[in-house]
Design an enzyme around this catalytic site. Sequence first.
Site, short mmCIF file in Angstrom:
data_model
loop_
_atom_site.label_atom_id
_atom_site.label_comp_id
_atom_site.label_asym_id
_atom_site.label_seq_id
_atom_site.Cartn_x
_atom_site.Cartn_y
_atom_site.Cartn_z
N GLU A 44 -11.45 26.35 12.43
CA GLU A 44 -12.35 25.78 11.82
C GLU A 44 -12.65 24.25 12.57
O GLU A 44 -13.83 23.97 12.90
CB GLU A 44 -12.41 25.46 10.32
CG GLU A 44 -12.69 26.80 9.44
CD GLU A 44 -11.30 27.40 9.29
OE1 GLU A 44 -10.88 27.83 8.09
OE2 GLU A 44 -10.30 27.33 10.23
N CYS A 104 -8.46 26.79 4.67
CA CYS A 104 -7.00 26.31 4.21
C CYS A 104 -7.34 25.26 3.09
O CYS A 104 -8.28 24.45 3.42
CB CYS A 104 -5.95 26.19 4.97
SG CYS A 104 -6.21 24.66 6.18
N ALA A 152 26.33 60.63 20.50
CA ALA A 152 27.42 61.85 20.62
C ALA A 152 28.73 61.74 19.84
O ALA A 152 29.12 60.61 19.25
CB ALA A 152 27.86 62.19 21.99
N SER A 197 25.67 56.85 23.56
CA SER A 197 24.32 56.89 23.04
C SER A 197 23.24 56.69 24.09
O SER A 197 22.05 56.60 23.87
CB SER A 197 24.04 55.87 21.95
OG SER A 197 24.29 54.55 22.17
N THR A 236 26.92 47.21 15.55
CA THR A 236 25.94 47.48 16.54
C THR A 236 26.56 46.49 17.81
O THR A 236 26.77 46.89 18.93
CB THR A 236 24.56 47.31 16.24
OG1 THR A 236 24.20 48.63 15.60
CG2 THR A 236 23.80 47.52 17.41
N PRO A 292 23.18 53.57 11.74
CA PRO A 292 22.70 54.19 10.51
C PRO A 292 23.40 53.58 9.12
O PRO A 292 22.57 53.81 8.28
CB PRO A 292 23.53 55.69 10.76
CG PRO A 292 24.80 55.24 11.63
CD PRO A 292 24.03 54.07 12.54
#
Length: 347
Positions: free
Chosen positions: A57, A80, A167, A172, A200, A274
């Site tokens: 605006e 706002c 695996a 991976s 990870t 996981p």
Amino acid sequence: MGYTDAERGAMARALELAATPGVPLGPNPRVGCVLLAHDGTTIAEGHHRGAGTAHAEADALARAGDAARGTTAVVTLEPCNHTGRTGPCAEALVAAGVRRVVYAQPDPNPVATGGATTLRQAGVDVEQGLLDDEARELNRVWSFAMEHRRPFVTWKLATTLDGRSAAADGTSRWVSSLAARRDTHRLRALCDTMLVGTNTIAVDDPLLTVRDEDGVPLPHQPLRAVLGERDLDPGRRVLNADAETVHLRTRDPHAALAELFARDRQHVFLEGGPTVAAAFLAAGLVDEIVAYVAPMFLGAGRNAVADLGITTIADAFRPVVTDVTVLDGIDGEQPNVRLTMTPRTET
């Protein structure tokens, strides 16, 4: 009094302005504004260009100057009503002499809402709801974050046909194809936070950056967040200077999202292993699932998600598939399938 054809056309244009390419994602919404004269002609246009810049605006009013008096402001979001890095747009519209405001989506941010009331109290004619669904879709993640007071969570996983993410020996790379990995970077670029667990980081040592097809990091990088209480090896790549990294020293997904929301983060891309995935699912904190399925079987190895405590098929977690896309193979690779899903119930 409803909407005129000119106002409908102006709202469609305001949505185009709001979606202007190159505007940084978050923490502010994307907003567009069009000022119309009495005869429906456009006086000025404006859009928000990111945190710290003029709101849509204010941008349009500045371009219009004195010509803004007596106009209709067509805006994709309720003006706002608070002072942050910029002043309240509702007051700016009143001061400029705007006679009517048509907006699409009510502002779900409790800090900024109330602009419509301010405008009406000043004698401005206000209409709400024109192309509301389109405006909400434009700011889907931001709206969710404001309404739920936490970031929207997209869980991404790569899996074989038998649900394995690695695996038996832990390898991976690569379960997913090159096309899938490139598509993942496209989705990463739509988020403001990458989230994985400490395991990870310890096992895979990922960069967690967004890169183009040539592997070059993009100029704007999401925050890299690591969940877990274990200390991080200072030599891990996630701690390099390519992007900001925060260590969330908790195992509680609720606490992690609360801390990220306090940092103005609104869209978490969950790429953890996981255990982290199961924690977020069990907590009801996964809002979207993107699964890349590769045409291979492993027969053993790491599951894509850890134990969810489900013992009978009747209790299975059953997300709703919203999109299925085949990603063509590159350099002789087999195609992968991308499944986009959403939980059945709102979290």
